[in-house]
Write an enzyme that holds these catalytic residues in place. Structure first.
Site, short mmCIF file in Angstrom:
data_model
loop_
_atom_site.label_atom_id
_atom_site.label_comp_id
_atom_site.label_asym_id
_atom_site.label_seq_id
_atom_site.Cartn_x
_atom_site.Cartn_y
_atom_site.Cartn_z
N GLY A 19 0.85 -1.17 0.00
CA GLY A 19 0.00 0.00 0.00
C GLY A 19 0.90 1.23 0.00
O GLY A 19 1.47 1.57 1.02
N THR A 20 1.01 1.88 -1.13
CA THR A 20 2.00 2.94 -1.30
C THR A 20 1.46 4.01 -2.23
O THR A 20 0.72 3.72 -3.16
CB THR A 20 3.31 2.36 -1.91
OG1 THR A 20 3.79 1.32 -1.07
CG2 THR A 20 4.37 3.43 -2.06
#
Length: 513
Positions: free
Chosen positions: A335-336
């Site tokens: 998750g970036t």
């Protein structure tokens, strides 16, 4: 395209927040910080106030910032007894969040506008609400089962904030978080001090103590973002830059060094031969990554050796017409968020992440701070340089990239998404340097992803004859709509013009003026 400034981000409202700063007379760094802060609100499935961050900034010279946090001082290896991996949704996966320190450090050096002004768009979105964009809504819904199934009082505040009524929002639904806005106001007013040495730090530490956590006020107070020397390699006529370990950026550079011995341009971009060589080079780079890379204080093999052309030649000799079976697994889908910003004086490559989706699933009550789970990136293998230890940085997946040519800036680029990131960097660079694609085409082009052993995912846009050719070479090929191939942004400066691009794999927006 534009010639005064540019912002590209994975969510339109965040990109607009950055442009607001440029229009107000701010620098590209002001724009990048405002975009990053806004992303904690408008793309919470990938990052948050409790995230880590890294940056590369060009001001005539390239500077690197490592704002990743360390593991708690009181968390010891004995507390992982009987486990093969760090638990993903657990206090033991939480390290000190570094994003706030990145915002402050960058602003102190290059900011023009008041620090508090950079928070205004994010606070507005958090208080007034905003419509959740389509790709983010889809990701939120995919994470629903993972997080709603968590039990324990440490997870309850998180579920109340991000899954009200026990469900994820749908596309177009208005979402807001008053606690998020209140916390951002306090960070802004204190210049970030409250987060590490004030009221917010105390609230994080108290919640940890009340719910079985290990993070203390002393851990937070000890944190400091570090300026680092970027690492690079020359590939064709470009110089490709990455942040040094503890990040996985070195894997991109190792793979490019291996590929430099092949004349890729003799093969069409969409050909079995080109795909095969890129995949095999990346596999070998990943083997080195997972064997050697960690917090730089614990490295056993020098970075210089891994990036030497002699070492690349040794590794290149292992590539044949058939796929290498490599058991080194990539890290999970992450998750970036990645963003890029530029003006006439500065160019910024910035990345921020909670790691797996929202991160740990732990949110100190009343704060809106979703804590990352970067400790999940540690190994528990005895003697491994990345083995967990107190006050240590884990091996990090998030990597901002930057390109130069002849000591002149070309610009920032990045491909967010767990183990896809160095693979995406490799493919974007090959598209630019070997195949002469323009920035938009370079990030739109079909992608592949090495998973483990001989397994490779291909996007559905890859031609069937390429898939069949790779199968004949021993690759275990999967083409599925559910596979993840990262999301990219890029800004390229050509003849004093900024060319900014984002892609359809995200909800992104690229702006220039």
């Amino acid at each position: 395209m534009g010639n005064r400034g540019s912002v590209a981000a994975s969510q339109p409202l965040a990109a607009i927040a950055g442009m607001e700063m440029l229009w107000a007379g701010g620098s590209a760094v002001d724009a990048a910080i405002a975009t990053a802060i806004a992303l904690t609100v408008v793309e919470p499935i990938s990052n948050g106030i409790g995230a880590d961050a890294f940056a590369l900034v060009w001001d005539g010279k390239l500077h690197g910032l490592n704002a990743s946090g360390k593991s708690p001082q009181k968390l010891t290896l004995e507390q992982f007894t009987g486990l093969n991996a760090v638990p993903k949704y657990d206090w033991r996966a939480v390290t000190v969040p570094g994003a706030v320190s990145a915002w402050r450090s960058l602003w102190e050096r290059w900011g023009r506008l008041p620090f508090e002004k950079l928070f205004a768009p994010a606070i507005r979105y958090a208080e007034e609400g905003f419509p959740v964009s389509p790709q983010i809504a889809l990701g939120w819904q995919r994470l629903e089962k993972n997080y709603l199934s968590l039990t324990g009082k440490e997870f309850e505040p998180f579920k109340q904030v991000f899954f009200p009524n026990h469900k994820a929002p749908v596309a177009g639904e208005i979402w807001h978080s008053l606690a998020h806005a209140q916390t951002l106001r306090e960070i802004a007013a204190s210049g970030g001090e409250s987060f590490y040495r004030g009221n917010i730090a105390q609230r994080i530490a108290d919640f940890a103590a009340d719910t079985g956590g290990y993070l203390t006020k002393e851990d937070l107070a000890a944190h400091k973002a570090e300026w680092v020397q970027p690492i690079s390699t020359n590939y064709r006529d470009l110089t490709v830059w990455e942040i040094p370990p503890n990040t996985q950026g070195i894997a991109t550079l190792i793979a490019l060094n291996i590929l430099s011995g092949f004349e890729l341009s003799r093969y069409q971009r969409e050909s079995t031969e080109s795909y095969h060589l890129q995949i095999e080079a990346l596999k070998l780079a990943f083997a080195d990554l997972h064997k050697h890379i960690a917090d730089d204080r614990f490295l056993q093999i020098p970075v210089e050796h891994l990036l030497s052309l002699n070492y690349a030649a040794e590794r290149r000799a292992l590539i044949t017409e058939q796929a290498i079976a490599l058991a080194e697994p990539g890290l999970p889908k992450g998750g970036t968020v990645y963003l890029a910003a530029a003006d006439g004086d500065l160019m910024v490559s910035f990345i921020q992440s909670n790691f797996t989706g929202f991160g740990s699933g732990i949110l100190p009550a009343g704060t809106g701070i979703a804590l990352q789970n970067r400790g999940y990136g540690f190994s528990l293998e005895s003697g491994h340089p990345n083995q967990f230890a107190p006050s240590k940085r884990s091996m990090h997946t998030i990597i901002p990239g930057f390109l130069t040519k002849g000591n002149q800036a070309i610009g920032p680029f990045g491909v967010m998404g767990g183990a896809m990131q160095p693979q995406g960097h490799l493919q974007v660079v090959v598209n630019l340097a070997d195949y002469g694609l323009n920035p938009q085409a370079a990030i739109d082009a079909p992608r592949w992803q090495f998973v483990s052993d001989s397994t490779v995912f291909l996007e559905q846009t890859v031609a069937q004859e390429i898939a069949q050719g790779l199968i004949q070479r021993g690759h275990n090929i999967h083409q599925t709509p559910d596979a993840f191939f990262g999301r990219s942004q890029i800004i390229s400066k050509q003849n004093q013009v900024f060319i900014a691009a984002t892609e359809s794999r995200a909800d992104g927006l690229a702006l220039a003026w």
